[in-house]
Design a protein around this motif. Structure first.
Motif, PDB file in Angstrom:
ATOM      1  N   ILE A  70     -18.695  22.589  41.361  1.00  0.00           N
ATOM      2  CA  ILE A  70     -18.663  21.294  40.639  1.00  0.00           C
ATOM      3  C   ILE A  70     -19.500  20.381  40.282  1.00  0.00           C
ATOM      4  O   ILE A  70     -19.956  20.435  39.239  1.00  0.00           O
ATOM      5  CB  ILE A  70     -18.097  20.772  41.271  1.00  0.00           C
ATOM      6  CG1 ILE A  70     -16.156  20.867  41.964  1.00  0.00           C
ATOM      7  CG2 ILE A  70     -18.126  18.818  41.756  1.00  0.00           C
ATOM      8  CD1 ILE A  70     -15.544  20.041  43.034  1.00  0.00           C
ATOM      9  N   ALA A  71     -21.072  21.169  41.082  1.00  0.00           N
ATOM     10  CA  ALA A  71     -21.742  20.941  40.947  1.00  0.00           C
ATOM     11  C   ALA A  71     -22.580  21.677  39.411  1.00  0.00           C
ATOM     12  O   ALA A  71     -23.624  21.228  38.903  1.00  0.00           O
ATOM     13  CB  ALA A  71     -23.611  21.343  42.149  1.00  0.00           C
ATOM     14  N   GLY A  72     -22.648  23.030  39.504  1.00  0.00           N
ATOM     15  CA  GLY A  72     -22.588  23.766  38.019  1.00  0.00           C
ATOM     16  C   GLY A  72     -22.097  22.674  37.327  1.00  0.00           C
ATOM     17  O   GLY A  72     -22.733  23.675  36.055  1.00  0.00           O
ATOM     18  N   SER A  73     -21.318  22.571  37.291  1.00  0.00           N
ATOM     19  CA  SER A  73     -20.653  21.684  35.990  1.00  0.00           C
ATOM     20  C   SER A  73     -20.903  20.589  35.467  1.00  0.00           C
ATOM     21  O   SER A  73     -21.158  19.944  34.198  1.00  0.00           O
ATOM     22  CB  SER A  73     -19.341  21.701  36.882  1.00  0.00           C
ATOM     23  OG  SER A  73     -18.757  20.827  37.480  1.00  0.00           O
ATOM     24  N   GLY A  74     -22.708  19.707  36.178  1.00  0.00           N
ATOM     25  CA  GLY A  74     -22.676  18.812  36.416  1.00  0.00           C
ATOM     26  C   GLY A  74     -22.613  17.599  37.225  1.00  0.00           C
ATOM     27  O   GLY A  74     -23.401  16.295  36.348  1.00  0.00           O
ATOM     28  N   PHE A  75     -22.474  17.729  38.161  1.00  0.00           N
ATOM     29  CA  PHE A  75     -21.943  16.724  38.920  1.00  0.00           C
ATOM     30  C   PHE A  75     -22.704  16.276  39.981  1.00  0.00           C
ATOM     31  O   PHE A  75     -23.229  18.378  40.260  1.00  0.00           O
ATOM     32  CB  PHE A  75     -20.383  16.619  38.992  1.00  0.00           C
ATOM     33  CG  PHE A  75     -19.642  16.086  38.318  1.00  0.00           C
ATOM     34  CD1 PHE A  75     -20.023  15.184  37.728  1.00  0.00           C
ATOM     35  CD2 PHE A  75     -19.442  17.596  37.640  1.00  0.00           C
ATOM     36  CE1 PHE A  75     -18.415  15.059  36.061  1.00  0.00           C
ATOM     37  CE2 PHE A  75     -17.877  17.326  36.388  1.00  0.00           C
ATOM     38  CZ  PHE A  75     -18.246  15.578  36.301  1.00  0.00           C
ATOM     39  N   TYR A  76     -23.336  15.409  40.411  1.00  0.00           N
ATOM     40  CA  TYR A  76     -23.608  15.747  41.892  1.00  0.00           C
ATOM     41  C   TYR A  76     -23.164  15.721  42.880  1.00  0.00           C
ATOM     42  O   TYR A  76     -22.289  14.843  43.002  1.00  0.00           O
ATOM     43  CB  TYR A  76     -24.937  14.357  42.625  1.00  0.00           C
ATOM     44  CG  TYR A  76     -26.078  14.403  41.856  1.00  0.00           C
ATOM     45  CD1 TYR A  76     -26.541  15.238  40.622  1.00  0.00           C
ATOM     46  CD2 TYR A  76     -26.904  12.767  41.177  1.00  0.00           C
ATOM     47  CE1 TYR A  76     -28.504  14.530  39.595  1.00  0.00           C
ATOM     48  CE2 TYR A  76     -27.549  12.662  40.533  1.00  0.00           C
ATOM     49  CZ  TYR A  76     -28.296  13.366  40.292  1.00  0.00           C
ATOM     50  OH  TYR A  76     -29.213  12.943  38.784  1.00  0.00           O
ATOM     51  N   THR A  77     -23.326  17.100  43.622  1.00  0.00           N
ATOM     52  CA  THR A  77     -22.643  17.482  44.943  1.00  0.00           C
ATOM     53  C   THR A  77     -23.093  16.944  46.547  1.00  0.00           C
ATOM     54  O   THR A  77     -23.668  17.061  46.538  1.00  0.00           O
ATOM     55  CB  THR A  77     -21.104  18.043  45.499  1.00  0.00           C
ATOM     56  OG1 THR A  77     -22.408  19.210  45.072  1.00  0.00           O
ATOM     57  CG2 THR A  77     -20.646  18.387  43.820  1.00  0.00           C
TER      58      THR A  77
END
Length: 164
Positions: free
Chosen positions: A59-66
């Motif tokens: 999910i982070a790799g798709s452009g979100f902070y996690t």
């Protein structure tokens, strides 16, 4: 879907009574503000259980902070889900929600999912054919499954639609 380079940082925050909140933050490289997603494990899990590190990273790799974390204590009442009163309250959420369920999960959780669909038809629901509660994964983690890939891909698409 982009796969960005990530910055990864561990944290441990002291709480009262000797408890603490421990977790990890994954941030795509760059300075642009991005939505932050809190990723919490289930009743018997922890932030490093089976697929959670991979899901957080994807999910982070798709452009979100996690932000993934461990609960100091588990507050769930039982392993069968939430009460009917809590389900009714959850049905009143005004924000968009995506609920993903394997169609081979425990009966009590499948009934709960069906109740959500009935009480809150404004939300989006995904039933993954042939998937169980952990989307076919195990702990220790042996890698992703097609069911987990479908759940993560659908989650990222939903988040990009609603938050990007």
């Amino acid at each position: 879907m982009s796969h960005e380079t990530l910055t990864f940082e561990h944290f441990k925050l002291p709480l009262e009574n000797g408890l603490y909140l421990e977790g990890e933050v994954r941030v795509p490289v760059g300075t642009a503000p991005k939505p932050v997603l809190l990723i919490s494990h289930g009743f018997r899990g922890h932030k490093d259980w089976a697929f959670w590190p991979e899901v957080s990273g994807r999910i982070a790799g798709s452009g979100f902070y996690t932000v993934s974390f461990n609960f100091s204590r588990i507050a769930a009442r039982d392993a069968d889900g939430i009460s009917p009163e809590e389900a009714a309250e959850a049905a009143t959420l005004s924000s968009a929600a995506l609920l993903i369920q394997g169609d081979q999960d425990r009966d009590a959780l499948l009934l709960q999912h069906a109740g959500f669909r009935e009480q809150a038809p404004q939300h989006r629901y995904l039933s993954i054919r042939g998937a169980d509660h952990t989307f076919g994964t195990v702990d220790p983690y042996e890698g992703s499954t097609s069911a987990l890939n479908e759940a993560v891909t659908s989650t990222i698409a939903f988040l990009q639609e609603k938050l990007a």
